[in-house]
Write a protein that holds these residues in place. Structure first.
Motif, PDB file in Angstrom:
ATOM      1  N   VAL A   1      57.370 -44.971  70.495  1.00 43.82           N
ATOM      2  CA  VAL A   1      57.597 -43.639  69.936  1.00 43.82           C
ATOM      3  C   VAL A   1      57.085 -42.575  70.903  1.00 43.82           C
ATOM      4  O   VAL A   1      57.761 -41.581  71.196  1.00 43.82           O
ATOM      5  CB  VAL A   1      56.911 -43.490  68.564  1.00 43.82           C
ATOM      6  CG1 VAL A   1      57.067 -42.065  68.030  1.00 43.82           C
ATOM      7  CG2 VAL A   1      57.496 -44.486  67.561  1.00 43.82           C
ATOM      8  N   TYR A   2      55.895 -42.796  71.429  1.00 43.37           N
ATOM      9  CA  TYR A   2      55.290 -41.851  72.370  1.00 43.37           C
ATOM     10  C   TYR A   2      56.120 -41.730  73.645  1.00 43.37           C
ATOM     11  O   TYR A   2      56.439 -40.621  74.099  1.00 43.37           O
ATOM     12  CB  TYR A   2      53.871 -42.318  72.699  1.00 43.37           C
ATOM     13  CG  TYR A   2      53.169 -41.482  73.749  1.00 43.37           C
ATOM     14  CD1 TYR A   2      52.589 -40.267  73.422  1.00 43.37           C
ATOM     15  CD2 TYR A   2      53.073 -41.927  75.074  1.00 43.37           C
ATOM     16  CE1 TYR A   2      51.936 -39.496  74.387  1.00 43.37           C
ATOM     17  CE2 TYR A   2      52.429 -41.173  76.036  1.00 43.37           C
ATOM     18  CZ  TYR A   2      51.861 -39.959  75.693  1.00 43.37           C
ATOM     19  OH  TYR A   2      51.224 -39.202  76.659  1.00 43.37           O
ATOM     20  N   ASN A   3      56.485 -42.866  74.231  1.00 40.14           N
ATOM     21  CA  ASN A   3      57.204 -42.835  75.504  1.00 40.14           C
ATOM     22  C   ASN A   3      58.567 -42.173  75.385  1.00 40.14           C
ATOM     23  O   ASN A   3      58.941 -41.350  76.226  1.00 40.14           O
ATOM     24  CB  ASN A   3      57.356 -44.252  76.058  1.00 40.14           C
ATOM     25  CG  ASN A   3      56.100 -44.734  76.752  1.00 40.14           C
ATOM     26  OD1 ASN A   3      55.236 -43.945  77.109  1.00 40.14           O
ATOM     27  ND2 ASN A   3      55.982 -46.040  76.922  1.00 40.14           N
ATOM     28  N   ILE A   4      59.331 -42.532  74.378  1.00 39.92           N
ATOM     29  CA  ILE A   4      60.666 -41.951  74.223  1.00 39.92           C
ATOM     30  C   ILE A   4      60.567 -40.444  74.049  1.00 39.92           C
ATOM     31  O   ILE A   4      61.315 -39.670  74.673  1.00 39.92           O
ATOM     32  CB  ILE A   4      61.405 -42.587  73.029  1.00 39.92           C
ATOM     33  CG1 ILE A   4      61.749 -44.047  73.335  1.00 39.92           C
ATOM     34  CG2 ILE A   4      62.683 -41.813  72.698  1.00 39.92           C
ATOM     35  CD1 ILE A   4      62.277 -44.811  72.138  1.00 39.92           C
ATOM     36  N   THR A   5      59.632 -39.988  73.228  1.00 40.19           N
ATOM     37  CA  THR A   5      59.543 -38.569  72.920  1.00 40.19           C
ATOM     38  C   THR A   5      59.035 -37.762  74.114  1.00 40.19           C
ATOM     39  O   THR A   5      59.602 -36.713  74.449  1.00 40.19           O
ATOM     40  CB  THR A   5      58.617 -38.348  71.705  1.00 40.19           C
ATOM     41  OG1 THR A   5      59.003 -39.229  70.654  1.00 40.19           O
ATOM     42  CG2 THR A   5      58.737 -36.918  71.198  1.00 40.19           C
ATOM     43  N   GLN A   6      57.984 -38.247  74.780  1.00 40.21           N
ATOM     44  CA  GLN A   6      57.446 -37.454  75.889  1.00 40.21           C
ATOM     45  C   GLN A   6      58.345 -37.510  77.127  1.00 40.21           C
ATOM     46  O   GLN A   6      58.448 -36.520  77.865  1.00 40.21           O
ATOM     47  CB  GLN A   6      56.003 -37.871  76.217  1.00 40.21           C
ATOM     48  CG  GLN A   6      55.781 -39.316  76.617  1.00 40.21           C
ATOM     49  CD  GLN A   6      55.773 -39.524  78.116  1.00 40.21           C
ATOM     50  OE1 GLN A   6      55.946 -38.580  78.878  1.00 40.21           O
ATOM     51  NE2 GLN A   6      55.586 -40.767  78.561  1.00 40.21           N
TER      52      GLN A   6
END
Length: 426
Positions: free
Chosen positions: A336-341
């Motif tokens: 979730v973190y990687n895709i969004t940032q």
């Protein structure tokens, strides 16, 4: 009678260029997962390497991000990124194919594994920065988040199946010959990328500046943006301490907890299910909590759960299921973190700076990893395996502070290039 016009972008499921690039990336990810398990198992089980030697081995594979990460971004911005990815696949395939050859001749030593890991690391720097920078030239701006989600979902399928298959291959053929499969996946990735056609427009040669000036331009873009600085802070600190844990993980699982390589592979595969579900769930979560808040919330979640890794040593009778849960939840929120940032970074950065932006960030957030690998080997030798795991877990927990105290809570939707504020003056 008026004729209606379909203004909807073509589905990525029907976009041949994206699908072939996606296929090439998937194959590379799958091969990488086999080697990530096979190389350290080979070092620990067959070459009987010490904790420090395992640390040096991991550092060798990551050193390229620190040594050439910045100039690689400037070079990549001058080249066709797809061609760079193809060349990187060839180099990685040849380097890995040398491992079973040397082993069969009785000539494989730990220093040769260091060399192979370093060569693969150099190629991976060019491959990874190129593929993160290539996506915007394959899809429309409004499809970047979807494309990143698909790429990350496929990577998680590789994380899911790769370690388990690697454990099986190691059990059947031994670790050196499992590397043949990895070399084959890189060769298949080369073929898939050869059929990809992108819309990338290279800058004319007369627009190229001095290398140091172009590197500086990328650094100023990244560190002149308060939001990007906070993403770099959390990602870099998290990678620093997580790498300490990951470097020692084979020793922790194989020696401290007494697992077999097959059990280790199964553990990592079961944990990767969380990453796959995280990639699928990200669009729904970002609609629910907002694209901006998803960045600090996901960072806080995976940093907190990381503490369960050393806790497993305190309850060895339930260590396997506890570690499965920890890896599952961590993988879910890391995705979730990687895709969004990553989507945020790609949206606000001008196309001509994409390579340098990604390389500048990778220089920091991956450049700390070889240092952490060496530190992990030294700490494990000095303090022991379990205390070193605690240092990694608690340090990662503290890393979330950068994005948690950042501006993301107010960003219901992530900005685009035209909406994003310009970086601070430097």
């Amino acid at each position: 009678m008026s004729q209606s016009v379909d203004l909807q972008p073509r589905s990525l499921w029907r976009d041949r260029n994206f699908l072939t690039m996606w296929g090439g990336q998937a194959l590379s990810q799958f091969g990488e997962q086999i080697s990530l398990l096979g190389v350290p198992v080979l070092a620990v089980v067959l070459l009987h390497s010490s904790a420090f030697e395992v640390g040096v081995l991991n550092a060798s594979g990551l050193a390229a991000f620190l040594l050439i990460g910045l100039p690689a971004g400037a070079w990549i911005d001058r080249m066709r990124k797809r061609h760079v990815m193809i060349a990187a696949d060839v180099v990685r395939a040849v380097a890995l194919a040398s491992v079973p050859i040397l082993w069969s001749l009785g000539m494989l030593h730990i220093w040769q594994l260091y060399a192979v890991a370093f060569v693969i690391g150099v190629a991976t720097v060019f491959f990874d920065v190129s593929y993160q920078s290539l996506t915007p030239s394959l899809v429309l701006p409004e499809q970047i988040a979807e494309a990143n989600g698909k790429l990350e979902a496929t990577a998680q399928v590789a994380h899911l199946t790769g370690p388990a298959i690697a454990g099986w291959l190691i059990g059947v053929f031994s670790a050196p010959f499992a590397m043949i499969t990895t070399a084959g996946t890189y060769a298949a990735s080369f073929v898939a990328l050869s059929f990809t056609r992108d819309r990338e427009q290279l800058r004319p040669a007369h627009e190229h500046g001095r290398l140091l000036h172009e590197i500086g331009e990328g650094l100023r873009w990244v560190f002149g943006s308060p939001a990007l600085r906070r993403i770099v802070g959390t990602t870099g600190a998290s990678n620093l301490f997580n790498t300490i844990s990951v470097t020692i993980l084979p020793l922790f699982l194989l020696r401290e907890l007494g697992m077999t390589p097959q059990a280790m592979g199964l553990l990592l595969s079961l944990g990767a299910v969380g990453g796959l579900l995280g990639a699928i769930a990200t669009p729904h979560l970002t609609r629910w909590v907002g694209e901006g808040p998803a960045i600090p919330l996901s960072a806080l979640a995976f940093c907190v759960v990381g503490v369960l890794l050393p806790v497993a040593a305190m309850v060895p009778q339930i260590a396997f299921p506890l570690l499965v849960v920890a890896e599952f939840v961590m993988s879910f929120f890391v995705l979730v973190y990687n895709i969004t940032q990553v989507t945020f970074r790609q949206r606000i950065t001008p196309p001509r700076l994409l390579g340098r932006m990604n390389a500048s960030i990778r220089f920091v957030v991956w450049g700390v990893m070889p240092i952490a690998s060496l530190a992990a080997g030294a700490l494990a030798t000095w303090l022991g395996i379990v205390p070193t795991m605690w240092i990694g877990a608690l340090g990662q927990l503290a890393s979330a502070v950068f994005v948690v105290t950042g501006p993301f809570w107010a960003m219901r939707s992530l900005p685009t290039g035209t909406e994003a504020p310009a970086p601070d003056a430097t």
